[in-house]
Design an enzyme around this catalytic site. Structure first.
Site, PDB file in Angstrom:
ATOM      1  N   HIS A 469      41.474  35.213  42.923  1.00 13.87           N
ATOM      2  CA  HIS A 469      42.447  36.300  42.782  1.00 13.87           C
ATOM      3  C   HIS A 469      42.861  36.470  41.317  1.00 13.87           C
ATOM      4  CE1 HIS A 469      45.972  38.763  44.153  1.00 13.87           C
ATOM      5  NE2 HIS A 469      46.452  38.324  42.998  1.00 13.87           N
ATOM      6  N   GLU A 470      43.270  35.375  40.705  1.00 21.02           N
ATOM      7  CA  GLU A 470      43.729  35.470  39.312  1.00 21.02           C
ATOM      8  C   GLU A 470      42.587  35.857  38.375  1.00 21.02           C
ATOM      9  OE1 GLU A 470      46.727  35.741  38.887  1.00 21.02           O
ATOM     10  OE2 GLU A 470      47.391  34.875  40.793  1.00 21.02           O
ATOM     11  N   HIS A 473      42.203  39.576  38.206  1.00 21.97           N
ATOM     12  CA  HIS A 473      43.087  40.163  37.188  1.00 21.97           C
ATOM     13  C   HIS A 473      42.479  39.961  35.796  1.00 21.97           C
ATOM     14  CE1 HIS A 473      46.474  41.257  39.640  1.00 21.97           C
ATOM     15  NE2 HIS A 473      46.730  40.030  40.039  1.00 21.97           N
ATOM     16  N   HIS A 476      39.705  42.313  34.888  1.00 26.81           N
ATOM     17  CA  HIS A 476      40.264  43.654  34.690  1.00 26.81           C
ATOM     18  C   HIS A 476      40.766  43.772  33.244  1.00 26.81           C
ATOM     19  CE1 HIS A 476      42.919  47.018  36.684  1.00 26.81           C
ATOM     20  NE2 HIS A 476      41.894  47.498  36.013  1.00 26.81           N
TER      21      HIS A 476
END
Length: 682
Positions: A469-470, A473, A476
C-alpha cells in the site's frame, strides 16, 4: 555555526541536523520567500510563467526541502528538544501560508497571468498550477475584509498547533502504557514470534520476562492469540482509551478539549469562507461534488454490507458459545474468537504464514512486481546519510535505464517513532530554472517487528499488504513525469483520489503468480505451499463485511461530525454523540462504554483527512475497478501496466482524476468491482 538545513545538498544531512538548527533555518527560508514575492510583484507589470511562478517555486522548494527532514524526524526519532524546535516553527509556517494566500498583489499577478495570451501557450500541468493557485487564494480568504483575514490567519495557526499537540498526546499515551509479564504460563496461546519480540522489548528496558506495548506489532498478537483473557482486557482498555479521560492513564494526555477546539475552529473557518460547514469546505479541493454525494455513497455501501456483517458477527458468537461455552463476547474477546473461527474454518493463521514472508523475500518480491508491471528496476544504494541505522535507501530506473527517483525505507517499530505506516515526500520532481530536472525522493515508513537474534524480520500477510500500500503511494510520487511544481507526483491530487495507486498495488499480494516470488520460507526458501495458498485465498474475505462496516463507521463519523456541527454547539459530548449515533445505525459490533477511539483518530485530528476519511472507500472503488482490467487482460500484462503508468502514475495532479481514470479504464468507475473483491454479495 554552519547550518546543515541551509546547505544546498541533494539529500538531507540527517546525522548533522540538530534541534538548534531548525528555527533559524525556517526563519531564513521564510524571509527569503517573502522577499522574492515582493521583488516579483515590484519588478513586473505583466506576468509570465518564468517571471512569476518559477522564482517563487525556487524559494518555496528550498523551504519545503529543509522542513521535510525536520517534520519527518519529528515522526520517526522524536525527542523533547526536536519536538520543541518543530513546534516553535508551526506558527511561522502558518503565518507564511496565510501571507501568501492573502497577498493581494500576488493574487492579482496570478489573475493577470490566467487572463493573458501566455496562459494559452502553457501546457496542461502549468495551467492546472495556475487554476489551483487561484482556487487556493479564494480558500485562503483573499476576498475577506481585513479583520476577517486576520481572524483567518489566527485560526490556521491555532489549528496547526492543536493538530501537533493531538499527535504528541497520542504518541506519548501510546508509549506510556506497558504491561510486564514475568510468568510465561500467562502467555499461553501466544506465538513464539510475539513472545520473542516481547522478551526483546523487556530486555531493552532492563526488565524481567516479557513486555507488551500498545504499538500494533505488540498489541495485535495478544488480542488475536493469547488465551489470557485478563491480559487481553488490560491491553484493550489501554489501547481504546489512549489520550482520553478514560482508562489506565485517564486524563494524563487527554485530547478531549483539543478535539472540541479543533472542531469549533474548523467550523468558524468554513463559515468565514462562505461554506455552511467544514465538510463543504473540505470538498472544495476533492473529487466528490457535494456532501450529499459523499453521504449517499457511504450509506449505500453500508446498506449493502450490513446484513452480511450481522451474519459475520453471529457466526463468531455461535462458534464461541458452541466450542468454548462463552455466552457473552466482550470487546477484548471478539478478535480472539474471530481468529479461532478463522483457523477452524480455513485451517490457516497469520502466524503460520509469517515464516514464509521474511523481509528480504517480501521486499525483493515487491520490487519484482513493479518491475513486471511498469518496467522499473530498483537497486539499493549504500553510504547514504539516514536518521537510523535500520533505514535503507534505493534508486529507481525505468525500462530505458533512465533514473526516475529514490526512496528511504524504514520498516521497524521502535521507541520515539510514531505508529502506523505512511509515505511522505522528501523532494518533489520539478524542472529547475537551469533546465535540469530535480528528481523525486520519498520516505516509506512502517512499524513492523524487526529481526530478533539470528532470525530475520518475518511479516504477517497483513503487513505485506501494508508495505505494498505505502509503496503504491511511493511510485505515484516517484514515477511522475510532470515537471510543474505543485502538480507533480502526489502534489495537487485530490485527497479522495490519492489512495488509488496505494490500494491498487495491494491486489498483487493476493495473486498466486505474485505470491510465488513474494513468499519463501526464511529457513528453506520454499515458496508458500499450494495448500496454504489455497487456504489463505479462501480466507481473504473472512469477515470482510464487518471490516467494511468498521471503515464506513469511521468515515461516516468523520463526515457527519464536520457537516452537522453548528456554531452554537457548546456540548462537550457532541463528538461522542455523533459517534454513538453512527454506531447505532451502521455498526454490528457494540462498543464498550469506555471506548474513546476518537481520541486516537490521528487521521482526522492530527493529519490531513478531516471530513475526508471517506477517501479510502472512494478511492477503493477506483482501485478495485482499475485492477479489474488486469483481471480481464492478465495480472502481469505489461501493456495494461504501461497504460496505468502513463495515465495515472506519471500524470500526478496535472489533470482531474476522473479524466485520468476514464483514460485508463475507458469508462466511468463502477462500484461492483469493490463489492466483488470484498466478497460482499449485495
Amino acid at each position: 555555526m554552519s547550518n546543515p538545513l541551509l546547505e544546498n545538498t541533494s539529500l538531507p544531512q540527517f546525522s548533522k541536523i540538530l534541534p538548534e538548527h531548525v528555527k533559524p533555518a525556517v526563519e531564513k527560508a521564510i524571509a527569503d520567500c517573502k522577499k522574492t514575492i515582493e521583488q516579483v510583484i515590484k519588478n513586473n507589470d505583466s506576468y509570465t510563467w518564468d517571471n512569476l511562478v518559477e522564482p517563487i517555486n525556487d524559494v518555496d522548494d528550498i523551504l519545503g526541502k529543509l522542513w521535510s527532514p525536520v517534520s519527518h524526524m519529528n515522526s520517526v526519532v522524536n525527542s523533547e528538544e526536536l519536538r520543541d524546535a518543530y513546534e516553535s516553527c508551526l506558527p511561522l509556517l502558518s503565518e507564511y501560508g496565510t501571507f501568501v494566500g492573502q497577498h493581494q498583489g500576488l493574487f492579482e499577478a496570478y489573475q493577470n497571468l490566467a487572463t493573458s495570451d501566455e496562459y494559452q501557450t502553457l501546457d496542461t500541468a502549468q495551467r492546472k498550477v495556475i487554476d489551483n493557485a487561484l482556487r487556493d487564494f479564494t480558500l485562503s480568504g483573499i476576498a475577506l475584509p481585513s479583520e476577517q483575514k486576520k481572524r483567518y490567519g489566527e485560526i490556521v495557526t491555532r489549528l496547526s498547533e492543536l493538530g501537533s499537540t493531538f499527535s504528541n498526546n497520542l504518541l506519548d499515551a501510546t508509549h506510556a502504557y506497558t504491561v510486564n509479564i514475568t510468568d510465561e504460563s500467562e502467555l499461553d496461546g501466544l506465538p513464539d514470534s510475539a513472545k520473542d519480540a516481547a522478551a526483546a522489548q523487556a530486555k531493552a528496558q532492563e526488565k524481567e520476562g516479557w513486555l507488551f506495548t500498545l504499538d500494533i506489532p505488540s498489541y495485535l498478537p495478544v488480542m488475536m492469540y493469547c488465551d489470557n483473557r485478563e491480559l487481553r482486557e488490560k491491553l484493550y482498555r489501554g489501547f481504546v482509551t489512549r489520550a482520553s479521560d478514560q482508562g489506565p492513564n485517564a486524563g494524563e494526555y487527554d485530547n478531549s478539549d483539543i478535539m472540541n477546539e479543533i472542531l469549533a475552529l474548523r467550523h468558524e473557518l468554513a463559515k468565514l469562507l462562505g461554506f455552511d460547514n467544514f465538510a463543504e469546505k473540505s470538498l472544495a479541493t476533492k473529487m466528490a461534488n457535494s456532501t450529499n454525494e459523499v453521504l449517499g455513497f457511504l450509506e449505500d455501501l453500508a446498506k449493502k454490507s450490513k446484513s452480511q456483517g450481522i451474519e459475520d458477527l453471529e457466526q463468531v458468537k455461535e462458534f464461541a458459545q458452541k466450542n468454548y461455552d462463552v455466552n457473552e463476547l466482550a470487546p477484548w474477546d471478539l478478535t480472539y474468537y474471530s481468529e479461532k473461527l478463522k483457523q477452524s474454518r480455513f485451517a490457516i493463521s497469520d502466524e503460520e504464514l509469517r515464516p514464509y514472508f521474511p523481509e528480504h523475500k517480501v521486499v525483493s518480491g515487491l520490487f519484482e512486481v513493479v518491475n513486471r508491471l511498469f518496467g522499473i528496476k530498483i537497486t539499493e544504494k549504500t553510504g547514504i546519510d539516514t536518521w537510523h541505522e535500520d533505514v535503507k535507501f534505493y534508486d529507481i530506473h525505468d525500462a530505458n535505464q533512465h533514473y526516475r527517483g529514490s526512496f528511504y525505507l524504514d520498516l521497524y517499530a521502535r521507541a520515539k517513532k510514531r505508529g502506523g505506516a505512511w509515505m511522505d515526500d522528501c523532494v518533489g520532481r520539478r524542472k529547475l530554472t537551469s533546465g535540469e530536472v530535480q528528481y523525486p525522493v520519498a520516505y516509506l515508513t512502517c512499524n513492523f517487528n524487526g529481526p530478533i537474534g539470528e532470525k530475520p524480520a518475518l511479516f504477517t500477510h497483513d503487513e505485506v499488504v501494508t508495505l505494498f500500500h505505502e509503496f503504491g503511494h511511493g511510485i505515484h510520487h516517484m514515477l511522475t513525469q510532470i515537471d510543474a511544481c505543485g502538480v507533480s507526483g502526489i502534489d495537487g491530487v485530490p485527497w479522495d483520489a490519492v489512495e488509488l495507486p496505494s490500494q491498487f498495488l495491494e491486489n498483487w499480494c493476493w495473486q498466486p503468480e505474485a505470491l510465488a516470488f513474494i513468499s519463501g520460507h526464511y529457513e528453506t526458501g520454499e515458496s508458500l505451499p499450494e495448500d496454504m495458498l489455497d487456504k489463505m485465498l479462501a480466507a481473504k474475505n473472512y469477515q470482510s463485511a464487518m471490516q467494511m462496516l468498521r471503515q464506513l463507521e469511521f468515515s461516516l463519523f468523520d463526515f457527519l461530525m464536520h457537516s452537522n456541527y453548528k456554531s452554537d454547539t457548546e456540548n462537550d459530548q457532541y463528538i461522542q454523540q455523533v459517534l454513538n449515533e453512527v454506531r447505532d445505525r451502521y455498526s454490528v459490533v457494540p462498543a464498550a462504554d469506555f471506548n474513546r477511539f476518537q481520541h486516537g483518530f490521528g487521521h482526522i485530528f492530527g493529519g490531513g483527512y478531516a471530513a475526508g476519511y471517506y477517501s479510502y472507500k472512494w478511492a477503493e472503488v477506483l482501485s478495485a475497478d482499475a485492477f479489474s482490467r488486469f483481471e480481464e487482460e492478465g495480472v502481469f500484462n505489461s501493456a495494461v501496466g504501461k497504460d496505468f503508468l502513463n495515465h495515472i502514475l506519471e500524470k500526478g495532479g496535472s489533470q482531474e482524476p476522473s479524466e485520468l481514470f476514464k483514460a485508463f479504464r475507458g469508462r466511468e468507475p463502477n462500484i461492483d468491482a469493490l463489492l466483488r473483491h470484498s466478497g460482499i454479495a449485495a
